[in-house]
Design a protein around this motif. Structure first.
Motif: not given
Lengths: 368, 368
Positions: A351-361
């Protein structure tokens, strides 16, 4: 006296006393006792203070050093700590009594965990970070990546240590774009993230880049102390424009990998770097592309966080091969005073890095 | 392309191709190929150029690196050479094709063997040197020692690397006294010897001490590149007041001692230091207190002297535990383009250091 602890493994046919005596001479006067004037033998040669046998073989020995050996130079402390004996077998440096150092010699980080948490407004949870890469990207692309990670909810973005001042993304242009990325993400989400600029270079240029990064609005600096010079990092931490400093382990590997030579990983990454000014210490996490055990990583974490040293604590920043889906487990293992540094696992999110960051945070905000 | 050669030892269950691919990615983009834009995969990732099996196991592999990765920074070349892979098992850096580097990145020594022999008026024989010590001596005492060694016929006297700016012998006062020692010996004997001042310190102070040493009449400088910073040494070699530089191995040990990690001793001491500006390279001689084999020492000597590199050669300067009576044998083994660094064996001479220097220099003048 400056107290340093070693694990000592005498060679075949050598007694413990001989080996300890050789260290006491090697790291001070580099001459045998028989040719020393008596006042120098008495005052300048290292002095064994105590010794105990280790279960796994060898002995733990504490040696006291005349603080005058440093001459007020941190570099000379490093030389006394591990200069010539770095070239000898059977000597591992395992501990320094930091309270025993001359005042002001090692100032430690300018911030430390408590002040950074306050600055960042993150009082108690674990933090997440990434590296902006790959080298070959333009400043604009890296700035855009920075914005995406920040908007997704990551806490810290740092330049990759392979990204410096290449024509693809020259230093000042890149820092400007990444600062802008952080600010645009804040406008979008109302939440502030923090960007660290990589400043490793020849020492004078490293200092100049650190100043420039501060002027351009970066929130911190990344430096490789074993390339730029260990005392160069300490100089950054003492400057009048204090940005927090992340220390990166490039070129440091050989110092910690031999079980009976070098320094222990916890001493090098968890304490010495911290003494030399690192607010956050990157180290290779267990189970990834690198070679530390879980016990060694936990020892680094404890050493970086210890609150009984005469300078602020540092955030351990394990990196290298962690998967985002395992982060809740890692938080449970390492505890909240940790900055988790993820790369590939975020970059390859479908889903792209923004989505990755969202899941992680989101995972970190839910963690205990 | 910058060409670097490695010995690669894949882990259990890993193929050579996988291990080489991991190095090509690790030291450039630090991301898997599947997430790279195609132009970056093509232009920025390292490229395996050739490979051959080694008799003792493992493979010799040459990898080509895009010179743009350095961004014109020598520090970033060091990072590309041995940054993150310093933390991984089974990778040893064994060679650099110095002709393949961007012009001017590594300028090498300011002098080199030929120019130093001319400056010193010693056209062809082997040279002898000592360290002025012990720490704890006064500047006056060290200056007097310097005079005695010079009057006895030694070629070079350097400060011990444990002597810097301690109150016992503050930097400028010591340099002044040692320069005076050399001059008084010359008045006495008509023969000139040469004094090297130890300048290791925080990089900016190191540069300042180098300048000061030149102003005070020192003939050269001694620096520990793994403490002051490797590129700091290169900076000294490029300054407008060129003093020849001796590089000292303090704090470098862990880099060369593991047979399947790090750099080979010949690459680090014989070539990399030379590329970084060392005119003379101190290394731990075989059979002394340190741990290199005779073959490793001879390889360092050859590497330092090679005349096919794009910068001047450097004098190998073996030290540590050599006896003065064995010097003729060592000259036969190592050849005349060597500076022999003796300490204890001179200090403990029953007739005093001037007599010791006289015996040693007589041996060298008689050597082939």
């Amino acid at each position: 006296m400056i107290k340093v602890t070693y694990h000592i493994y005498p060679a075949e046919g050598e007694s413990l006393e001989q080996k300890v005596e050789s260290v006491c001479l090697e790291q001070s006067v580099e001459l045998p006792r028989r040719v020393l004037p008596s006042h120098i033998a008495r005052e300048v040669v290292g002095e064994p203070l105590d010794s105990e046998a280790l279960e796994e073989g060898g002995h733990r020995v504490t040696i006291g050093w005349n603080p005058e050996l440093t001459g007020g130079d941190l570099s000379q402390f490093l030389n006394t700590l591990y200069g010539n004996i770095s070239l000898q077998a059977g000597i591992r440096v395992t501990g320094v009594d930091w309270h025993s150092l001359p005042e002001g010699l090692c100032g430690g980080p300018a911030f430390g965990i408590g002040a950074l948490r306050e600055t960042w407004g993150i009082p108690d949870r674990a933090l997440c970070a990434t590296s902006l890469k790959p080298a070959g990207s333009t400043a604009e692309e890296l700035g855009e990546l920075c914005r995406e990670f920040a908007a997704g909810g990551l806490d810290l973005m740092k330049d990759d240590h392979g990204v410096t001042n290449q024509h693809w993304a020259p230093f000042a242009e890149r820092v400007r774009r990444c600062v802008e990325g952080v600010r645009r993400a804040e406008q979008e989400t109302g939440r502030r993230a923090f960007y660290f600029a990589h400043v490793t270079a020849r020492a004078d240029r490293c200092v100049a880049r650190y100043r420039r990064a501060a002027e351009l609005g970066a929130d911190g600096a990344l430096v490789c102390p074993h390339i730029a010079g260990m005392e160069t990092m300490h100089q950054l931490a003492r400057m009048d424009l204090p940005l927090p400093v992340i220390a990166h382990p490039a070129f440091s590997g050989g110092l910690t990998t031999h079980p009976r030579q070098g320094l222990t990983p916890e001493l090098l990454y968890g304490q010495l770097w911290r003494a030399l000014g690192a607010d956050l210490v990157v180290y290779p996490n267990t189970g990834g592309r690198f070679s530390f055990s879980l016990a060694e990583c936990e020892a680094i974490n404890r050493a970086a966080r210890r609150d009984d040293l005469p300078f602020p604590s540092a955030f351990p920043m394990p990196g290298g091969g962690m998967r985002r889906e395992n982060i809740p487990q890692w938080v449970e293992t390492y505890g909240p005073d940790t900055v988790f540094l993820l790369g590939t696992s975020l970059y390859e999110h479908p889903g792209g890095v923004r989505e990755a960051a969202r899941e992680l945070s989101a995972m970190l905000k839910e963690s205990p």
